[in-house]
Design a protein around this motif. Structure first.
Motif, PDB file in Angstrom:
ATOM      1  N   UNK A   1       0.828  -1.199   0.000  1.00  0.00           N
ATOM      2  CA  UNK A   1       0.000   0.000   0.000  1.00  0.00           C
ATOM      3  C   UNK A   1       0.863   1.250   0.000  1.00  0.00           C
ATOM      4  N   UNK A   2       0.240   2.354  -0.390  1.00  0.00           N
ATOM      5  CA  UNK A   2       0.861   3.673  -0.287  1.00  0.00           C
ATOM      6  C   UNK A   2      -0.199   4.647   0.181  1.00  0.00           C
ATOM      7  N   UNK A   3       0.167   5.571   1.072  1.00  0.00           N
ATOM      8  CA  UNK A   3      -0.771   6.558   1.591  1.00  0.00           C
ATOM      9  C   UNK A   3      -0.573   7.894   0.888  1.00  0.00           C
ATOM     10  N   UNK A   4      -1.473   8.831   1.154  1.00  0.00           N
ATOM     11  CA  UNK A   4      -1.402  10.140   0.515  1.00  0.00           C
ATOM     12  C   UNK A   4      -0.143  10.908   0.921  1.00  0.00           C
ATOM     13  N   UNK A   5       0.448  10.562   2.051  1.00  0.00           N
ATOM     14  CA  UNK A   5       1.684  11.227   2.484  1.00  0.00           C
ATOM     15  C   UNK A   5       2.931  10.589   1.892  1.00  0.00           C
ATOM     16  N   UNK A   6       2.762   9.522   1.114  1.00  0.00           N
ATOM     17  CA  UNK A   6       3.901   8.844   0.497  1.00  0.00           C
ATOM     18  C   UNK A   6       4.421   7.664   1.280  1.00  0.00           C
ATOM     19  N   UNK A   7       3.834   7.377   2.433  1.00  0.00           N
ATOM     20  CA  UNK A   7       4.248   6.212   3.224  1.00  0.00           C
ATOM     21  C   UNK A   7       3.868   4.928   2.505  1.00  0.00           C
ATOM     22  N   UNK A   8       4.791   3.990   2.449  1.00  0.00           N
ATOM     23  CA  UNK A   8       4.524   2.695   1.819  1.00  0.00           C
ATOM     24  C   UNK A   8       4.709   1.584   2.849  1.00  0.00           C
ATOM     25  N   UNK A   9       4.108   0.445   2.575  1.00  0.00           N
ATOM     26  CA  UNK A   9       4.238  -0.688   3.476  1.00  0.00           C
ATOM     27  C   UNK A   9       3.694  -1.952   2.849  1.00  0.00           C
ATOM     28  N   UNK A  10       3.847  -3.041   3.572  1.00  0.00           N
ATOM     29  CA  UNK A  10       3.395  -4.348   3.080  1.00  0.00           C
ATOM     30  C   UNK A  10       2.809  -5.126   4.245  1.00  0.00           C
ATOM     31  N   UNK A  11       1.715  -5.829   3.971  1.00  0.00           N
ATOM     32  CA  UNK A  11       1.011  -6.609   4.984  1.00  0.00           C
ATOM     33  C   UNK A  11       0.927  -8.052   4.509  1.00  0.00           C
ATOM     34  N   UNK A  12       1.268  -8.967   5.369  1.00  0.00           N
ATOM     35  CA  UNK A  12       1.089 -10.390   5.064  1.00  0.00           C
ATOM     36  C   UNK A  12      -0.347 -10.781   5.400  1.00  0.00           C
ATOM     37  N   UNK A  13      -1.070 -11.269   4.417  1.00  0.00           N
ATOM     38  CA  UNK A  13      -2.449 -11.698   4.638  1.00  0.00           C
ATOM     39  C   UNK A  13      -2.887 -12.618   3.510  1.00  0.00           C
ATOM     40  N   UNK A  14      -3.805 -13.519   3.828  1.00  0.00           N
ATOM     41  CA  UNK A  14      -4.368 -14.410   2.821  1.00  0.00           C
ATOM     42  C   UNK A  14      -5.760 -13.985   2.380  1.00  0.00           C
TER      43      UNK A  14
END
Length: 452
Positions: A232-245
């Motif tokens: 994902x990426x937010x409007x502030x430019x923060x990115x990340x990743x989530x482990x999920x099925x």
């Protein structure tokens, strides 16, 4: 005797049918579901009606069952022609209806929310998950991440938790400050929907303890044969990743337009809800004089407003059939119109609080899932040919030619064409609809029976 065909057995369709039958009109109701109630009251006869809204829905279904009118469940309308002339499949056979008036009460559908990987197993819409919960009592066996915006996201989180399921967290796509901007509409919304607002606040409190990532502007689902993680990426430019099925997505609902488009009704663009809707007069009469449109298939306003809309359509048909004087129709319509205006004020508040999301459509995103057409293919077809409309893109790429006839990609095609042309979406036509609207067998096509 005046003959009316109602397509759809949700709150709007049932209300129209009951009011017309009480005035001696011959009514046939055709619905693609196995039982009346629509999506909102799916399987209401086989589950406990806990809320006041569900109890009202159960009573409406009971009255509809007891009315004695002609009801065709599991009926698929696959073409509508001028006249009106309606082709539908029911019980393995095809019938053609030529009613005096046609009521389209086809309800809403979830707004398509294309992003890269949304076709992976493990990704589905919140609305689909809610139907599984209502009809089959099925809930996910693992914690789920919910992505998107809108009241249905909060409602499903509440329903899932109450049913023993688990919400892992929220990927909230609601734009910054949208709730603050909606407050100007709150006074007008309270008179009609203060109970709904209180429920929404309670659901918000219930989810406040969950992990939440706010102001998401881009999603990407990744995995091999099924979902494994979400970036994902937010409007502030923060990115990340989530482990999920499991990822359930939702971006509000829009009118289900295929029947009204096939019937040749005029449509207009709704800026607040960022979608097309059919043009109607005060009684729900479309640009085709013998076709009336009721409920969320006309404009998104909710189940209570759908019932009012159905009653208003019944009055309009009685007046058009000269079974009710015009002055009586106007007088009967006034309280319904006041209530619908109150519903519209409530809806303005909801639309401002949860505006349609503009997630980035990555080049690798599959826009048309039926024909597996990616965004990059559509954008390439428009390079140097920005004069192409959605139908030109459809011919060039096959986007929108699959079994769903553009239900899941039509609005996305409008967006991509508008972006390429540098115009507002209201200036871009929705892709043309071709019969059949729903898949049918050769046997059904060969077996036609004309009914009146």
């Amino acid at each position: 005797m005046t003959a009316v065909l109602v397509v759809g057995a949700g709150p709007a369709g049932m209300s129209t049918a009951l009011d017309l039958q009480s005035r001696g009109v011959s009514v046939t109701v055709a619905d693609d579901q196995p039982a009346p109630g629509g999506r909102i009251f799916a399987s209401i006869e086989n589950r406990n009606a806990h809320s006041a809204e569900d109890r009202e829905g159960a009573e409406l279904v009971r009255r509809f069952r007891a009315s004695g009118g002609t009801y065709l469940p599991n009926a698929e309308v696959w073409q509508i022609e001028k006249g009106p002339r309606v082709f539908l499949s029911h019980g393995g056979r095809t019938r053609v209806f030529e009613p005096d008036f046609l009521v389209l009460a086809t309800g809403a559908q979830e707004r398509p929310m294309p992003f890269q990987g949304w076709e992976l197993p493990g990704v589905m819409t919140v609305g689909s998950a809610q139907i599984l919960l209502k009809v089959a009592r099925q809930i996910p066996d693992k914690p789920v991440w919910l992505a998107g915006s809108g009241p249905l996201l909060l409602l499903y989180a509440h329903q899932l938790t109450a049913a023993g399921g688990r919400v892992a967290g929220l990927l909230d796509t609601t734009p910054p400050n949208s709730m603050a901007r909606s407050l100007r509409y709150l006074p007008g919304a309270l008179a009609y929907g203060w109970k709904d607002i209180c429920r929404g606040l309670r659901w918000t409190v219930e989810t406040s303890g969950l992990p939440a990532i706010r102001h998401v502007v881009s999603l990407e689902a990744r995995g091999g044969e099924c979902l494994e993680r979400v970036q994902y990426e937010t409007s502030s430019g923060t990115t990340g990743e989530i482990d999920t099925e499991l990822l359930l997505v939702h971006d509000g609902v829009v009118p289900a337009l295929h029947a009204t488009l096939a019937a040749g009704c005029e449509h207009r663009w709704n800026d607040r809800q960022s979608c097309f809707e059919p043009v109607r007069n005060r009684f729900g009469q479309s640009s085709e004089p013998k076709i009336f449109i009721a409920g969320d298939g006309a404009t998104i306003a909710g189940a209570r407003a759908a019932r009012l809309s159905g009653q208003l359509v019944a009055i309009g048909i009685l007046a058009a059939a000269e079974q009710m004087p015009g002055f009586e129709a106007i007088q009967l319509a006034k309280p319904l119109e006041r209530a619908l205006n109150a519903a519209a004020r409530f809806r303005r508040f909801i639309d401002a609080a949860y505006p349609p999301v503009e997630l980035a459509i990555q080049d690798g995103a599959t826009v048309c899932r039926c024909e597996e057409v990616k965004a990059v293919t559509i954008r390439s077809s428009l390079e140097g040919r920005t004069h192409l409309g959605t139908d030109g893109v459809k011919i060039a790429t096959r986007a929108g030619m699959g079994p769903c006839q553009g239900r899941q990609c039509g609005l996305s095609l409008v967006r991509l064409v508008a972006e390429a042309q540098g115009v507002e979406r209201r200036c871009v036509a929705f892709p043309r609809i071709r019969p059949p609207l729903k898949p049918l067998t050769l046997g059904e096509l060969a077996d036609l029976q004309v009914s009146r």
